[in-house]
Design a protein around this motif. Structure first.
Motif, short mmCIF file in Angstrom:
data_model
loop_
_atom_site.label_atom_id
_atom_site.label_comp_id
_atom_site.label_asym_id
_atom_site.label_seq_id
_atom_site.Cartn_x
_atom_site.Cartn_y
_atom_site.Cartn_z
N PHE A 22 -38.52 -45.17 16.63
CA PHE A 22 -39.18 -44.33 15.64
C PHE A 22 -39.28 -45.07 14.31
CE2 PHE A 22 -37.16 -41.67 18.74
CZ PHE A 22 -38.06 -40.65 18.97
N GLN A 23 -40.36 -44.81 13.60
CA GLN A 23 -40.50 -45.29 12.24
C GLN A 23 -39.83 -44.28 11.29
OE1 GLN A 23 -41.62 -48.27 11.37
NE2 GLN A 23 -42.06 -48.75 13.52
N VAL A 24 -39.14 -44.81 10.30
CA VAL A 24 -38.44 -43.96 9.33
C VAL A 24 -39.28 -43.89 8.06
CG1 VAL A 24 -36.34 -43.63 7.97
CG2 VAL A 24 -36.21 -44.69 10.26
N PRO A 25 -39.76 -42.71 7.66
CA PRO A 25 -40.49 -42.60 6.39
C PRO A 25 -39.60 -43.04 5.24
CG PRO A 25 -40.74 -40.60 7.70
CD PRO A 25 -39.68 -41.42 8.37
N ALA A 55 -33.06 -37.48 20.63
CA ALA A 55 -34.04 -38.00 19.67
C ALA A 55 -34.82 -36.87 19.01
CB ALA A 55 -35.00 -38.96 20.37
N ALA A 56 -35.11 -35.81 19.77
CA ALA A 56 -35.86 -34.67 19.21
C ALA A 56 -35.11 -34.04 18.05
CB ALA A 56 -36.13 -33.64 20.31
N ARG A 57 -33.79 -33.97 18.14
CA ARG A 57 -33.01 -33.39 17.03
C ARG A 57 -33.11 -34.26 15.78
NH1 ARG A 57 -29.42 -32.29 21.35
NH2 ARG A 57 -27.96 -33.92 20.73
N TRP A 58 -33.08 -35.57 15.95
CA TRP A 58 -33.20 -36.47 14.80
C TRP A 58 -34.61 -36.42 14.22
CZ3 TRP A 58 -29.79 -40.50 12.82
CH2 TRP A 58 -28.48 -40.40 13.31
N VAL A 59 -35.61 -36.28 15.06
CA VAL A 59 -37.00 -36.16 14.58
C VAL A 59 -37.13 -34.91 13.71
CG1 VAL A 59 -39.37 -35.65 15.30
CG2 VAL A 59 -38.07 -37.48 16.42
N ALA A 60 -36.58 -33.79 14.19
CA ALA A 60 -36.68 -32.54 13.44
C ALA A 60 -35.94 -32.64 12.10
CB ALA A 60 -36.10 -31.40 14.27
N ARG A 61 -34.82 -33.35 12.09
CA ARG A 61 -33.99 -33.42 10.87
C ARG A 61 -34.54 -34.43 9.86
NH1 ARG A 61 -29.22 -35.07 13.05
NH2 ARG A 61 -28.95 -32.95 13.84
N HIS A 62 -35.06 -35.57 10.37
CA HIS A 62 -35.41 -36.67 9.46
C HIS A 62 -36.90 -36.99 9.43
CE1 HIS A 62 -31.14 -37.49 8.91
NE2 HIS A 62 -30.98 -37.53 10.22
N GLU A 111 -46.41 -35.82 11.85
CA GLU A 111 -45.67 -34.58 11.67
C GLU A 111 -44.57 -34.43 12.71
OE1 GLU A 111 -49.33 -31.90 9.75
OE2 GLU A 111 -48.55 -31.46 11.75
N ARG A 112 -43.48 -33.82 12.31
CA ARG A 112 -42.36 -33.68 13.24
C ARG A 112 -42.70 -32.78 14.42
NH1 ARG A 112 -37.99 -30.33 9.51
NH2 ARG A 112 -39.40 -28.71 8.76
N GLU A 113 -43.62 -31.82 14.22
CA GLU A 113 -44.02 -30.97 15.34
C GLU A 113 -44.73 -31.81 16.41
OE1 GLU A 113 -43.35 -28.55 11.79
OE2 GLU A 113 -44.63 -30.32 12.16
N THR A 114 -45.52 -32.79 15.98
CA THR A 114 -46.18 -33.68 16.94
C THR A 114 -45.14 -34.50 17.68
OG1 THR A 114 -48.11 -33.81 15.49
CG2 THR A 114 -47.93 -35.46 17.22
N GLY A 115 -44.17 -35.03 16.94
CA GLY A 115 -43.11 -35.80 17.58
C GLY A 115 -42.31 -34.97 18.57
N GLY A 116 -42.06 -33.72 18.21
CA GLY A 116 -41.34 -32.84 19.13
C GLY A 116 -42.10 -32.62 20.42
N LEU A 117 -43.43 -32.52 20.34
CA LEU A 117 -44.26 -32.35 21.54
C LEU A 117 -44.18 -33.59 22.42
CD1 LEU A 117 -46.40 -30.93 23.25
CD2 LEU A 117 -48.14 -31.82 21.68
#
Length: 501
Positions: free
Chosen positions: A8-11, A176-183, A340-346
């Motif tokens: 993942f890329q970190v903003p 990974a989904a939890r980290w995407v949602a958080r960060h 967007e994190r919603e896209t990453g979650g999908l």
């Protein structure tokens, strides 16, 4: 051996919070300095291989990485070199007897390391942390901060990688989904080798990835076939989505990303039944999310398509303008939508299903063969299109649009299944489908353009020219649609013949 990982890329605005999450008493940090090699004509990159020498602390490691599935799984072979060699010379014999050695030999056409030159280098500071995940899985999380260097250019590195050390791959996606949602991380399927290669060229953009045929085998279960189809669709969507999210995408990347999304929706809708009771219960929710994502990416793409195909014809016929009107309202930025994190979650939900273990067969389960199930689906998709072909011209616009969507589903379905049937027969059928898809696509372009110019009338009377021009073309285009659809209805049905395999 294969490695299973997600990157993942970190903003930049989340850099501090990610660093805090990685700062644990058990965390460790190391400096990694790598040199990547290839032939001057880039034979390894063309074969999806990366060959590197990497200094890890006080020792060197020679490694070969292969593309794998292009998303979550990659092949890797590493050889730890004796201490004291700084820096060592490349020696491909170190990989002798491995799949990596065979891949290198094929890519180099039997050549040796004498042809290899350093192409680019990386220098990163890696912070490592191990985490226990669901199901007893053990995952290593790595935060890489540093840079890529090649051809005089420099690109920053700020990435978070999740590598599965043990346990089910689905647990990796869930963590990974939890980290995407958080960060607010965004999934990036581009490897460091791919990023370094474009820096070394240098390349502002790479070709968009088109759809590939799923690898289906007659002995597969329906569940295995569904996963193979979905994996093929997701690979296309993600490869193009990552370019757009990174800001290096083109209109063609957007087009191919939307095709991948549409193929995913069709696969879930028309082939989800292959998995029987093991079909993903979230399928309807995923379809709704994919549909919304497709819609949000559509405004920019629709205008790009009209600008490329329709505007030149308008100008050639004397239009009093040389650009299309801007649509009302601001269009979504595709890159921002895909970050967007919603896209990453999908993405991660779909990957979790693809890498979940296959459900055990129920006692007494005697489902028909895969080819027979596919024949049933293809027959149903074909009949729906053929039933409305004769009356296409008298359908209202909503009905005509419905036929276009059904034709797309039919074409994608044929492409999904084509590996299990004779190529020549499939080719003849698709030769009848493509003209109809082109004609119906032109019809849709006219409708989109009409809506665009109608909204412009109050502000610019020149829109009347375009509306008259569009109205004059409509009967011809509708007639071509009807003729092409009749060709689909009469096309020889390849699935009635004896297939391969």
């Amino acid at each position: 051996m294969p490695e299973i990982e997600l990157k993942f890329q970190v903003p930049r605005e989340r850099e501090a919070s990610v660093r805090r999450a990685m700062a644990r008493a058990s965390s460790r940090t190391q400096r990694l300095q790598a040199r990547y090699y290839d032939t001057p004509d880039r034979r390894l990159a063309a074969a999806g291989l990366a060959l590197r020498l990497r200094k890890e602390g006080g020792h060197w490691v020679q490694g070969v990485k292969s593309r794998g599935d292009g998303v979550m799984q990659r092949g890797e072979d590493e050889v730890c070199l004796p201490a004291g060699q700084a820096p060592p010379a490349l020696d491909l014999a170190r990989h002798a007897g491995t799949a990596a050695a065979l891949a290198l030999r094929e890519a180099l056409h039997g050549g040796a390391e004498a042809e290899l030159v350093e192409v680019f280098a990386t220098d990163v500071r890696r912070t490592l942390r191990e985490v226990r995940a669901a199901g007893g899985a053990l995952v290593e999380i790595a935060l890489d901060e540093g840079e890529l260097r090649g051809a005089g250019g420099v690109a920053p590195v700020l990435e978070l990688e999740f590598e599965l050390l043990s346990g089910p791959p689905s647990a990796l996606a869930a963590l990974a989904a939890r980290w995407v949602a958080r960060h607010h991380l965004w999934l990036d399927v581009r490897s460091k080798a791919q990023r370094g290669e474009r820096l070394a060229r240098p390349l502002d953009a790479v070709p968009a990835m088109k759809a590939t045929r799923p690898c289906l085998r007659p002995a597969m279960s329906g569940e295995q076939a569904l996963r193979a189809i979905l994996a093929s669709c997701l690979e296309q969507a993600l490869a193009n989505a990552c370019e757009l999210a990174a800001g290096s995408g083109t209109p063609e990347h957007l087009h191919q990303c939307r095709i991948g999304l549409r193929r995913l929706r069709c696969a879930l809708r028309d082939f989800g039944g292959l998995a029987g009771d093991a079909a993903p219960p979230e399928s309807a929710a995923w379809q709704a999310q994919l549909s919304e994502l497709f819609r949000r990416l559509g405004g920019t793409r629709d205008r790009d398509a009209l600008q490329e195909k329709l505007l030149p014809a308008l100008v050639a016929d004397g239009a009093p303008f040389n650009e299309l009107p801007s649509p009302g309202g601001a269009a979504d930025d595709p890159g921002a939508v895909l970050r967007e994190r919603e896209t990453g979650g999908l993405w991660l939900a779909l990957l979790g299903y693809l890498h979940a273990g296959e459900a055990p067969a129920a006692p007494g389960d005697s489902r028909p063969s895969l080819r027979r199930q596919l024949r049933h689906t293809l027959r149903r998709l074909h009949r729906r299109v053929a039933r409305e072909a004769a009356g296409y011209a008298v359908l209202d616009e909503a009905g005509q649009h419905r036929v276009r969507k059904r034709l797309k589903r039919l074409r994608y379905g044929v492409e999904f299944c084509s590996g299990l049937f004779a190529d020549a027969a499939v080719g003849r059928y698709l030769a009848a489908v493509r003209p109809a898809q082109d004609a119906l696509g032109e019809r849709q372009d006219l409708l989109v353009a009409r809506s665009l110019f109608e909204a412009q009338l109050a502000a610019d009377p020149r829109a009347w020219f375009a509306l008259g021009w569009l109205a004059a073309r409509e009967p011809q285009v509708v007639a071509r649609c009807s003729e092409a659809l009749a060709g689909v209805a009469e096309a020889p049905l390849f699935w009635r013949r004896r297939g391969r395999g």
